[in-house]
Design a protein around this motif. Structure first.
Motif, mmCIF file in Angstrom:
data_model
loop_
_atom_site.group_PDB
_atom_site.id
_atom_site.type_symbol
_atom_site.label_atom_id
_atom_site.label_comp_id
_atom_site.label_asym_id
_atom_site.label_seq_id
_atom_site.Cartn_x
_atom_site.Cartn_y
_atom_site.Cartn_z
ATOM 1 N N ARG A 8 0.846 -1.202 0.000
ATOM 2 C CA ARG A 8 0.000 0.000 0.000
ATOM 3 C C ARG A 8 0.895 1.270 0.000
ATOM 4 N NH1 ARG A 8 -4.014 3.060 -0.810
ATOM 5 N NH2 ARG A 8 -4.631 4.560 0.765
ATOM 6 N N THR A 9 1.961 1.220 0.802
ATOM 7 C CA THR A 9 2.892 2.357 0.862
ATOM 8 C C THR A 9 3.536 2.576 -0.502
ATOM 9 O OG1 THR A 9 3.334 1.776 3.166
ATOM 10 C CG2 THR A 9 4.887 3.281 2.123
ATOM 11 N N LYS A 10 3.911 1.470 -1.129
ATOM 12 C CA LYS A 10 4.531 1.546 -2.451
ATOM 13 C C LYS A 10 3.568 2.126 -3.478
ATOM 14 C CE LYS A 10 6.633 -2.071 -4.763
ATOM 15 N NZ LYS A 10 7.358 -3.369 -4.817
ATOM 16 N N SER A 11 2.324 1.669 -3.454
ATOM 17 C CA SER A 11 1.410 2.172 -4.483
ATOM 18 C C SER A 11 1.020 3.628 -4.222
ATOM 19 C CB SER A 11 0.208 1.255 -4.703
ATOM 20 O OG SER A 11 -0.522 1.149 -3.536
ATOM 21 N N LEU A 32 1.595 9.251 -5.869
ATOM 22 C CA LEU A 32 1.957 10.637 -5.504
ATOM 23 C C LEU A 32 3.015 11.228 -6.433
ATOM 24 C CD1 LEU A 32 2.087 10.330 -1.607
ATOM 25 C CD2 LEU A 32 0.452 11.674 -2.942
ATOM 26 N N LEU A 33 3.934 10.381 -6.922
ATOM 27 C CA LEU A 33 4.999 10.896 -7.790
ATOM 28 C C LEU A 33 4.780 10.504 -9.243
ATOM 29 C CD1 LEU A 33 8.437 10.621 -5.958
ATOM 30 C CD2 LEU A 33 7.125 12.669 -6.501
ATOM 31 N N VAL A 91 2.275 8.736 6.429
ATOM 32 C CA VAL A 91 2.615 10.096 5.952
ATOM 33 C C VAL A 91 2.170 10.256 4.494
ATOM 34 C CG1 VAL A 91 4.469 11.741 5.486
ATOM 35 C CG2 VAL A 91 4.544 10.370 7.573
ATOM 36 N N MET A 92 2.368 9.222 3.702
ATOM 37 C CA MET A 92 1.969 9.329 2.292
ATOM 38 C C MET A 92 0.452 9.467 2.148
ATOM 39 S SD MET A 92 4.806 7.133 0.365
ATOM 40 C CE MET A 92 6.522 7.689 0.558
ATOM 41 N N GLU A 93 -0.250 8.748 2.987
ATOM 42 C CA GLU A 93 -1.705 8.882 3.032
ATOM 43 C C GLU A 93 -2.085 10.338 3.365
ATOM 44 O OE1 GLU A 93 -3.432 5.358 3.778
ATOM 45 O OE2 GLU A 93 -4.785 6.492 2.469
ATOM 46 N N TRP A 94 -1.381 10.882 4.347
ATOM 47 C CA TRP A 94 -1.631 12.267 4.771
ATOM 48 C C TRP A 94 -1.321 13.248 3.628
ATOM 49 C CZ3 TRP A 94 2.043 16.248 5.260
ATOM 50 C CH2 TRP A 94 1.562 17.430 5.853
ATOM 51 N N ILE A 95 -0.225 13.002 2.912
ATOM 52 C CA ILE A 95 0.119 13.889 1.779
ATOM 53 C C ILE A 95 -0.984 13.810 0.724
ATOM 54 C CG2 ILE A 95 1.742 14.275 -0.146
ATOM 55 C CD1 ILE A 95 4.017 13.395 1.703
ATOM 56 N N LYS A 96 -1.429 12.584 0.467
ATOM 57 C CA LYS A 96 -2.501 12.408 -0.529
ATOM 58 C C LYS A 96 -3.761 13.167 -0.105
ATOM 59 C CE LYS A 96 -5.341 9.030 -2.792
ATOM 60 N NZ LYS A 96 -5.655 7.635 -3.053
ATOM 61 N N VAL A 137 9.048 12.490 4.752
ATOM 62 C CA VAL A 137 8.066 11.417 4.562
ATOM 63 C C VAL A 137 8.015 10.364 5.659
ATOM 64 C CG1 VAL A 137 7.892 11.635 2.060
ATOM 65 C CG2 VAL A 137 9.662 10.164 3.007
ATOM 66 N N GLY A 138 8.614 10.648 6.811
ATOM 67 C CA GLY A 138 8.492 9.631 7.850
ATOM 68 C C GLY A 138 9.524 9.753 8.934
ATOM 69 N N CYS A 139 9.834 8.607 9.551
ATOM 70 C CA CYS A 139 10.832 8.606 10.614
ATOM 71 C C CYS A 139 12.094 7.914 10.117
ATOM 72 C CB CYS A 139 10.268 7.915 11.863
ATOM 73 S SG CYS A 139 9.861 6.188 11.620
ATOM 74 N N ALA A 140 13.139 7.930 10.932
ATOM 75 C CA ALA A 140 14.408 7.330 10.528
ATOM 76 C C ALA A 140 14.265 5.814 10.373
ATOM 77 C CB ALA A 140 15.479 7.652 11.560
ATOM 78 N N GLY A 141 15.116 5.240 9.541
ATOM 79 C CA GLY A 141 15.168 3.786 9.437
ATOM 80 C C GLY A 141 14.893 3.241 8.062
#
Ligand code: PMP
Length: 367
Positions: free
Chosen positions: A53-56, A61-62, A252-257, A200-204
């Motif tokens: 889901r994160t990938k899609s 988004l890009l 975060v990506m959901e939030w950006i969308k 776009v998120g936290c470290a790691g």
């Protein structure tokens, strides 16, 4: 409940409030699984769904073309200082790569690449990282395997507002500190990478987007976890991935969308940064940003207080006063001194305006 501080940190940095609330809500039990994402097997269907889901979302988004692959890797942005040459410098015989060195991070990347091939810095060495040398002065090598640049130099606040022309040579960009802060035409790049912990998120977790024909050319000494072919074939799960960081990045990506996508981020980021640059420009030299206007970063705004080279006493006072107002992490990188306000996606227009108001007041009191 809103927080009482405003975080202008350069990374790890502020996360959107709705993302933290969602993560809090789901921390003990993700969906109806009865367990936390922190406890979940990376081989479970629940985690696979999170990753896919994160990938899609990122693809959407890009607007990533179909002939590109997306990986979520470990090792940070610095891991890719090695990963890029290990995978790409062998694309052509001679193992040469062209580097633009416009700040600390591209300098480190170029130094790392020297371990694996010949590195050509395409422009005369800069004595201060406050500009991008005019492209007419670049000496690009047509037989280079790739051309590398850092799209936003986080320490110095130098950002490219154009995509370099490479005459057909593969273009590679470190977008760690301006990823998803504006739309990008991915088709112009061979590879884009970004550590998640700023926009776009936290470290790691580090995102790598690579064109398919560039996969499968790794040097034989490439560590297997950095080998793009291996990671793509295993959907970024050759080994245990940074599960929780990927989950947060998905939120975060959901939030950006939901906030209008990368175009909306761009509008807000312009607004926030010009609010601060306007104060600097109108301050009659009380605040000084050393970076040339054309390449001033929308993400990281560096400035000195009091005079051109900074008045240390006044700068200390500035930081103290700011922190009393709940504005934290405004201190510039230790290598350059002064101040740096980082205004990544999660920082709101109101927060940037609060800083601008404080800067005006501070100037009035101290000039
Ligand atoms: N590239 C850029 C532009 C960065 O800002 C940073 C970190 N601040 C890095 C690379 C290195 O990232 P990491 O610390 O995740 O290795």
């Amino acid at each position: 409940e809103q927080k009482q501080v405003i975080n202008f940190g350069a990374g790890p940095a502020k996360l959107p409030q709705p993302v933290l609330l969602q993560a809090q809500k789901e921390l003990l039990t993700y969906s109806d699984t009865g367990i936390s994402v922190l406890e979940m097997s990376h081989r479970s269907s629940d985690f696979n769904n999170i990753l896919n889901r994160t990938k899609s979302l990122l693809r959407e988004l890009l607007n990533i073309p179909d002939n590109y692959q997306v990986m979520f890797l470990q090792g940070g942005g610095s891991g890719q200082f090695s990963g890029v040459p290990l995978n790409l410098i062998g694309l052509k015989e001679g193992r040469c790569a062209d580097y633009l060195v416009t700040g600390t991070w591209s300098a480190k990347a170029a130094k790392e690449a020297e371990k694996y091939g010949k590195v050509n810095v395409v422009h005369p060495k800069l004595d201060s990282y406050t500009k991008i040398p005019d492209s007419s002065s670049w000496n690009l090598n047509p037989s280079a395997s790739y051309v590398y640049y850092c799209c936003n130099e986080t320490v110095h606040g130098v950002e490219f507002n154009f995509v370099p022309e490479t005459n057909g040579v593969v273009l590679v960009s470190d977008m760690s500190s301006n990823f998803l802060s504006r739309p990008v035409d991915v088709s112009k790049f061979g590879l884009i990478y970004a550590g998640a912990q700023k926009n776009v998120g936290c470290a790691g977790v580090t995102v790598v987007i690579v064109r398919e024909d560039l996969i499968g050319h790794a040097l034989k000494e490439c560590p297997i976890v950095l080998d793009y072919k291996v990671q793509v074939e295993n959907n970024s799960m050759y080994n245990t991935p940074p599960c929780f960081s990927i989950y947060i990045m998905g939120l975060v990506m959901e939030w950006i969308k939901n906030s209008g996508g990368s175009a909306a981020m761009e509008t807000l980021n312009r607004k926030k940064s010009s609010t601060i640059y306007d104060i600097i420009n109108a301050s009659n030299g009380f605040y000084v940003c050393p970076v040339e206007e054309a390449c001033r970063s929308r993400m990281n705004v560096p400035f000195r207080v009091g005079k051109k080279e900074g008045d240390e006493g006044l700068e200390k006072k500035f930081l103290d006063r700011a922190s009393k107002r709940g504005m934290i992490s405004l201190k510039g990188h230790r290598s350059v001194g002064g101040m740096r306000a980082s205004l990544y996606n999660a920082v709101t227009v109101e927060e940037a305006e609060a800083l601008a108001d404080f800067m005006k007041e501070f100037q009035k009191e101290h000039q």
